[in-house]
Design an enzyme around this catalytic site. Structure first.
Site, mmCIF file in Angstrom:
data_model
loop_
_atom_site.group_PDB
_atom_site.id
_atom_site.type_symbol
_atom_site.label_atom_id
_atom_site.label_comp_id
_atom_site.label_asym_id
_atom_site.label_seq_id
_atom_site.Cartn_x
_atom_site.Cartn_y
_atom_site.Cartn_z
ATOM 1 N N CYS A 1 0.749 -1.200 0.009
ATOM 2 C CA CYS A 1 -0.030 0.088 0.051
ATOM 3 C C CYS A 1 0.775 1.291 -0.077
ATOM 4 O O CYS A 1 0.477 2.058 -0.718
ATOM 5 C CB CYS A 1 -1.095 -0.275 1.292
ATOM 6 S SG CYS A 1 -1.885 1.542 1.178
ATOM 7 N N GLY B 1 1.482 10.734 7.987
ATOM 8 C CA GLY B 1 1.697 10.478 9.511
ATOM 9 C C GLY B 1 2.499 9.544 10.079
ATOM 10 O O GLY B 1 2.349 8.859 11.182
ATOM 11 N N CYS C 1 -6.067 -3.098 7.500
ATOM 12 C CA CYS C 1 -7.034 -2.147 7.408
ATOM 13 C C CYS C 1 -8.217 -2.492 6.741
ATOM 14 O O CYS C 1 -9.340 -1.932 7.213
ATOM 15 C CB CYS C 1 -6.368 -0.748 6.570
ATOM 16 S SG CYS C 1 -5.732 -1.130 5.065
#
Length: 303
Positions: free
Chosen positions: A40, A64, A136
């Site tokens: 990803c 982040g 996820c």
């Protein structure tokens, strides 16, 4: 709304499906255990998204991730985060020089607790949001229920290292090396662990005890190497490597580097080295790259 800045939403779901999710299913179907977060990052966030951001007129992207980047004489390095408990450099080891040159990690020098406090101080509602865990796109759902929607069950025997059939599995894709829970087998003695998967015979191999020899290896072969500097490291130098994100860094040397493969030899045997996962190599706090684990072995057995 809270920050008072504009946001543009871009949908990359089809690209994610083509470049990450299809590979994820293919790996499980082949008996390996993939890590979709690595793909990803390399294929979506720091490839498709980065190109989109630059096309929009941006100079850099900021994410982040808990990691750091430094640059010297035009060479970029990926460094571990200051907060070692949150370091995410493992998931970023496939990034290239060009990708690093266009990226900043604003919180790489910060500790998670301090980031939460800053968010609280400025009134962000997600300052106490739970850390995300697991894969996820599966979320809180059962992994078995999720994967079963895409891959059909293929039941077979559970066989011990002594050749005794002691149970039955629903499909080898539901299991990974070192797994203890969910095997549906009990009995006297130490707990049972998955030690191998025979894809041709559709057999799940198990052995008792966490530290049984079937789960310990002091060397591995990794394929599809990626080196952040753009060139392979020196062989026989002492490095550190991780064969899964949660693992402690283990001293090792690298040998037999080719364009397609390399070999890692550890100072001490490692537990449950799993095909499909990534072996990521470090020199001190610098992530130098890695590769996909193809197989593991004991040096004494190979010789």
């Amino acid at each position: 709304d809270i920050l008072g800045i504009d946001i543009q939403v871009v949908n990359f779901s089809q690209e994610y499906k083509d470049k990450v999710f299809k590979f994820f299913l293919s790996e499980y179907e082949s008996g390996r255990t993939p890590n979709p977060d690595v793909l990803c990052n390399s294929e979506i966030k720091f490839n498709i998204f980065l190109k989109h951001a630059i096309k929009m007129g941006g100079d850099l992207i900021a994410t982040g991730h808990y990691a750091q980047i430094d640059e010297k004489d035009g060479m970029y390095r990926l460094l571990k985060a200051e907060d070692g408990t949150k370091d995410q450099s493992y998931f970023l080891h496939q990034l290239t020089q060009k990708q690093l040159s266009k990226t900043i990690f604003p919180i790489g020098k910060s500790f998670k607790r301090d980031v939460r406090q800053i968010a609280k101080n400025i009134g962000l509602p997600n300052h106490d949001k739970k850390d995300s865990t697991g894969i996820c796109f599966i979320g809180d759902r059962s992994f078995r229920d999720f994967i079963g929607k895409y891959l059909p069950d293929n039941p077979g025997e559970i066989v011990t290292d002594k050749g005794e059939t002691i149970g039955y599995h629903k499909g080898l894709m539901y299991y990974t090396l070192g797994q203890r829970q969910g095997l549906g087998i009990g009995g006297a003695g130490a707990p049972w662990y998955v030690v191998n998967k025979d894809m041709k015979k559709n057999i799940l191999l198990v052995s008792q005890g966490r530290d049984n020899t079937h789960l310990l290896s002091d060397a591995l072969i990794a394929k599809k190497p990626t080196w952040i500097s753009g060139r392979a490291p020196n062989i026989h130098w002492v490095f550190n490597a991780k064969t899964r994100y949660s693992q402690i860094h283990a001293p090792c040397t690298i040998d037999k580097i080719t364009e397609n493969k390399f070999e890692i030899k550890f100072a001490e045997a490692q537990w449950a080295i799993t095909p499909g996962q990534y072996a990521v190599v470090y020199e001190s706090n610098v992530c130098i790259g890695g590769g996909t684990i193809e197989s593991s072995f004991n040096c004494s057995e190979k010789s």
